[in-house]
Motif scaffolding. Structure first.
Motif: not given
Length: 514
Positions: A483-495
């Motif tokens: 699963y993706s943590g909060s930091r990875e989810k934020d990166n996904l939204q940024l990209w």
């Protein structure tokens, strides 16, 4: 069943059976690739002593009309041209000639063009008349009827290329009705030329690299618009030596081994090991890592096979750094050990060659099989070094160009037994550029932006290799976690936000251009 057996077949006479004219269709269906066909014609130029060869694409606006190969070689008179245009025409090939079978000009040309015109002039005076002949498939298959070119046109064509490169003598081969020229406009011609000329330059640079390395031989590829006379592309082909590594991959190589064959005698094998992870054109000019390893056969300094183990062993990833240069002996024309293909794109070897390799040794008695082991170990050592400094990854799979997959596998250790990550285009909401499908282990790209990303080029399964490579590098770690943590989810939204903005900007650029 009788036990009598006659080892010699008795003959009761003979009968003349000339080929049917349809033989020309068979001759033009030998599977010549475009680059191999052009290389065959350049071979003729080299045999004629040419110093300069020009490969000239002619276009009329957005339509390609003809392709010409022009050289400043010794040329041919009427009789010589008749022989050259005869299928299997008998002529004396010198011991260092690149031609062998007397079919290359005809089969290479008619494989790709509806007609081939040859105009040639021998050295005498500028006023000496040139000779000209033309084969068209239509007339060839109805009775081997070869056209005689009008003398005025022959002179006009010679004059067109006077001093570029023809001065006193030379030959021009003209292809018309070229089969793979684009039939529509809309930028197809420019894209075709860019793609074709790049591949042609690499092929000629590789297979003729020993000639191109000389100071007195040049090949130029040019494009001219016949309606305006503007020549807007003109560049020289550069040599691509498949053994020109900056530093050896193994300190004890290159080494020379000798394989002795009872029917042919000794043959020298120059064994090389490339440095790992090379990105230069000289290493990557031949296909995949499987294609480019193995034997590089030369005949009279012309590369006639680039890679392959010729039944000595199976190719494998661990031997990707191994290359062996073999200059075929002069007796190859009459040898059963080495048999060249008519297209000069491969060498068939007899079992005698593979047997001789097993006992081949260098001057110190080291066996050729040790070289193979050393090449294997060089690759494995480099891989181990990478494995200790970089984390293993899930490999890329469907949708990625083969060369991209190979580069990633060379640079990163792979997680064993994992299903590869695929990438595909699909209709999704236009507010997103990509989606991550964990279940199918797929990166989904928004089909709405595909045309803009490709810049009008035709799409395919492995298109957009730069974009797909970057998406893999951004996202591969997402698939390696449950699963993706909060930091990875934020990166996904940024990209996602940045890529959507970039893709929409690309769409606007295309719309403004139209």
């Amino acid at each position: 069943m009788t036990t009598d057996w006659q080892f010699e077949v008795p003959i009761a006479g003979s009968k003349h059976l000339p080929p049917d004219a349809r033989y020309m269709e068979a001759l033009s269906s030998q599977g010549y690739g475009f680059e191999a066909a052009i290389a065959d014609l350049v071979d003729n130029s080299i045999d004629a002593g040419a110093k300069d060869v020009v490969i000239h694409f002619l276009r009329d606006g957005d339509r390609l009309v003809s392709l010409l190969i022009v050289d400043d070689g010794k040329g041919m008179d009427e009789a010589g041209l008749d022989v050259a245009m005869t299928v299997g025409g008998r002529r004396d090939y010198g011991s260092q000639a690149l031609g062998m079978f007397g079919t290359g000009l005809k089969s290479a040309s008619l494989s790709h063009a509806g007609s081939v015109t040859v105009v040639s002039k021998v050295r005498a005076t500028r006023a000496a008349a040139p000779a000209g002949r033309r084969w068209t498939m239509e007339r060839a298959v109805t009775g081997f009827q070869c056209d005689i070119v009008d003398p005025d046109y022959a002179q006009q064509l010679i004059d067109r290329y006077y001093d570029c490169p023809i001065v006193w003598q030379g030959t021009i081969v003209r292809w018309d009705q070229v089969k793979n020229f684009p039939r529509t406009g809309g930028g197809q011609t420019d894209r075709y030329l860019h793609r074709t000329i790049n591949k042609l330059g690499l092929h000629l640079g590789l297979h003729l690299h020993r000639f191109l390395a000389r100071d007195d031989f040049n090949i130029t590829i040019a494009v001219e618009d016949v309606s305006t006379g503007v020549e807007y592309m003109n560049f020289g082909v550069q040599p691509l030596d498949p053994f020109a590594y900056p530093v050896t991959g193994h300190p004890e190589y290159a080494r020379e081994f000798v394989a002795t064959m009872p029917s042919l005698g000794p043959v020298t094998l120059s064994a090389h090991i490339w440095p790992p992870k090379s990105n230069i054109d000289e290493f990557k000019a031949v296909g995949t890592v499987i294609d480019r390893q193995g034997f590089y056969f030369y005949r009279n300094n012309r590369l006639v096979q680039a890679g392959g183990w010729n039944n000595f062993r199976q190719p494998e990833q661990h031997l990707s750094l191994a290359r062996v240069a073999v200059d075929l002996p002069d007796a190859v024309a009459s040898s059963e050990v080495f048999r060249l293909t008519v297209k000069k794109d491969g060498v068939d070897t007899s079992p005698e060659f593979a047997t001789a390799l097993e006992s081949a040794v260098d001057a110190e008695g080291r066996p050729f099989t040790q070289y193979v082991a050393d090449a294997d170990m060089t690759y494995r050592t480099a891989r181990k070094r990478t494995a200790t400094t970089r984390k293993p990854v899930i490999p890329p799979g469907k949708g990625f160009e083969t060369s991209v997959r190979e580069a990633i596998e060379d640079e990163l250790p792979l997680l064993p037994g994992e299903e590869p990550i695929a990438v595909r285009w699909q209709k999704i909401d236009n507010s997103t550029f990509f989606e991550v499908d964990r279940e199918s282990r797929t990166i989904v790209l928004n089909h709405h932006y595909r045309a803009a990303i490709l810049g009008g080029r035709r799409g395919g399964l492995n298109d957009a290799p730069v974009l797909k490579s970057l998406m893999y590098l951004l996202l591969h770690q997402i698939f390696e976690k449950e699963y993706s943590g909060s930091r990875e989810k934020d990166n996904l939204q940024l990209w996602q936000s940045v890529l959507v903005a970039a893709a929409r900007a690309e769409l606007n650029r295309v719309a403004d251009h139209d």
